[in-house]
Design an enzyme around this catalytic site. Structure first.
Site, PDB file in Angstrom:
ATOM      1  N   GLY A 152       0.839  -1.185   0.000  1.00  0.00           N
ATOM      2  CA  GLY A 152       0.000   0.000   0.000  1.00  0.00           C
ATOM      3  C   GLY A 152       0.875   1.236   0.000  1.00  0.00           C
ATOM      4  O   GLY A 152       2.044   1.190   0.401  1.00  0.00           O
ATOM      5  N   GLN A 182       2.783   9.829   1.726  1.00  0.00           N
ATOM      6  CA  GLN A 182       4.074   9.154   1.746  1.00  0.00           C
ATOM      7  C   GLN A 182       4.969   9.576   0.587  1.00  0.00           C
ATOM      8  O   GLN A 182       6.175   9.359   0.636  1.00  0.00           O
ATOM      9  CB  GLN A 182       3.889   7.639   1.736  1.00  0.00           C
ATOM     10  CG  GLN A 182       3.303   7.107   3.031  1.00  0.00           C
ATOM     11  CD  GLN A 182       3.194   5.611   2.978  1.00  0.00           C
ATOM     12  OE1 GLN A 182       2.222   5.069   2.463  1.00  0.00           O
ATOM     13  NE2 GLN A 182       4.209   4.945   3.499  1.00  0.00           N
ATOM     14  N   CYS A 234       6.310  -0.356   7.404  1.00  0.00           N
ATOM     15  CA  CYS A 234       5.856   0.839   6.690  1.00  0.00           C
ATOM     16  C   CYS A 234       6.980   1.356   5.815  1.00  0.00           C
ATOM     17  O   CYS A 234       8.136   1.406   6.249  1.00  0.00           O
ATOM     18  CB  CYS A 234       5.433   1.905   7.705  1.00  0.00           C
ATOM     19  SG  CYS A 234       4.810   3.415   6.948  1.00  0.00           S
ATOM     20  N   LEU A 235       6.639   1.763   4.610  1.00  0.00           N
ATOM     21  CA  LEU A 235       7.637   2.325   3.709  1.00  0.00           C
ATOM     22  C   LEU A 235       8.189   3.648   4.238  1.00  0.00           C
ATOM     23  O   LEU A 235       9.268   4.065   3.835  1.00  0.00           O
ATOM     24  CB  LEU A 235       7.041   2.513   2.313  1.00  0.00           C
ATOM     25  CG  LEU A 235       6.579   1.227   1.624  1.00  0.00           C
ATOM     26  CD1 LEU A 235       5.930   1.550   0.285  1.00  0.00           C
ATOM     27  CD2 LEU A 235       7.727   0.258   1.462  1.00  0.00           C
ATOM     28  N   HIS A 260      -3.984   0.722   7.775  1.00  0.00           N
ATOM     29  CA  HIS A 260      -2.646   1.323   7.755  1.00  0.00           C
ATOM     30  C   HIS A 260      -2.618   2.527   6.801  1.00  0.00           C
ATOM     31  O   HIS A 260      -2.159   3.610   7.171  1.00  0.00           O
ATOM     32  CB  HIS A 260      -1.626   0.259   7.340  1.00  0.00           C
ATOM     33  CG  HIS A 260      -0.220   0.747   7.314  1.00  0.00           C
ATOM     34  ND1 HIS A 260       0.713   0.350   8.237  1.00  0.00           N
ATOM     35  CD2 HIS A 260       0.430   1.598   6.473  1.00  0.00           C
ATOM     36  CE1 HIS A 260       1.867   0.938   7.979  1.00  0.00           C
ATOM     37  NE2 HIS A 260       1.725   1.696   6.904  1.00  0.00           N
ATOM     38  N   GLU A 261      -3.119   2.334   5.582  1.00  0.00           N
ATOM     39  CA  GLU A 261      -3.088   3.414   4.597  1.00  0.00           C
ATOM     40  C   GLU A 261      -4.042   4.541   4.983  1.00  0.00           C
ATOM     41  O   GLU A 261      -3.723   5.717   4.808  1.00  0.00           O
ATOM     42  CB  GLU A 261      -3.386   2.883   3.193  1.00  0.00           C
ATOM     43  CG  GLU A 261      -2.396   1.852   2.689  1.00  0.00           C
ATOM     44  CD  GLU A 261      -0.935   2.255   2.833  1.00  0.00           C
ATOM     45  OE1 GLU A 261      -0.599   3.455   2.681  1.00  0.00           O
ATOM     46  OE2 GLU A 261      -0.108   1.367   3.109  1.00  0.00           O
ATOM     47  N   HIS A 305      -2.456   6.939   7.357  1.00  0.00           N
ATOM     48  CA  HIS A 305      -1.571   7.922   6.712  1.00  0.00           C
ATOM     49  C   HIS A 305      -2.338   9.176   6.303  1.00  0.00           C
ATOM     50  O   HIS A 305      -1.806  10.285   6.368  1.00  0.00           O
ATOM     51  CB  HIS A 305      -0.885   7.328   5.481  1.00  0.00           C
ATOM     52  CG  HIS A 305       0.310   6.511   5.795  1.00  0.00           C
ATOM     53  ND1 HIS A 305       1.437   7.031   6.387  1.00  0.00           N
ATOM     54  CD2 HIS A 305       0.576   5.190   5.578  1.00  0.00           C
ATOM     55  CE1 HIS A 305       2.342   6.073   6.541  1.00  0.00           C
ATOM     56  NE2 HIS A 305       1.841   4.946   6.059  1.00  0.00           N
TER      57      HIS A 305
END
Length: 188
Positions: free
Chosen positions: A46, A51, A99-100, A141-142, A145
């Site tokens: 995702g 991000q 997480c990225l 999670h997304e 953000h």
């Protein structure tokens, strides 16, 4: 389509609520295409617009369903409903995520087992997704953000302190830090 730099923990765009998308333009379509390319290059499951430094309520996702079939899409201006969390501590084997924007690390985090997400896609058509398990985790999670919340913000005190030490050691607590998937070495 370019791969975009992914913002790391200290960047202010990651800690501010994202703005709604008011119109689906060619610029939004290019952004979403670039987000898919960046997510795939990272690789991730995702990626939210903040991000990649864009404070808009958009995220893309990809995963395989239980039959190994691809599950992929984008959601613009999502709304999220979730089943209440089960009480207790997260299982480190089954409930850890990464997480990225805090790359290379994974920590246990309890998430709701089932969610419903609504929004629109790039064609402006309504989207309604009801999922459970890992796909529900991806959606939560997304969505976080888009509200300026990183998963490390939700960790218990001990793991949160560990993330702060890692971030300090790697210099990730400063605004403007980013990495390029497929280019930058993250083993700093």
């Amino acid at each position: 389509m370019p791969v975009l730099p992914i913002r790391i923990m200290g960047d202010p765009v990651l800690h501010a609520p994202a703005e709604p998308v008011t119109e689906i333009t060619d610029e939004i379509r290019r952004l979403v295409a670039d987000m898919y390319e960046t997510m795939d290059a990272a690789p991730g499951v995702g990626l939210a617009a903040p991000q990649v430094g864009v404070g808009l309520r958009i995220y893309v996702y990809t995963y395989q369903d239980d039959d190994g079939e691809p599950w992929r899409g984008e959601i613009i201006n999502p709304e999220l409903w979730m089943r209440p969390l089960e009480p207790g501590s997260p299982d480190p084997d089954d409930e850890s995520e990464g997480c990225l924007s805090f790359p290379g690390e994974r920590f246990p985090l309890r998430r709701s087992e089932e969610v419903l997400v609504t929004g629109t896609d790039l064609a402006g058509s309504p989207v309604e997704i009801r999922v459970d398990g890992w796909r529900a985790r991806i959606m939560q999670h997304e969505f976080d953000h888009l509200d300026g919340i990183l998963y490390v913000d939700r960790l218990d005190d001990s793991d949160w302190k560990t993330t702060q030490k890692i971030a300090k050691k790697r210099g990730w607590g400063r605004p403007g830090n980013a990495w390029m998937p497929g280019v930058d070495d993250l083993d700093a």
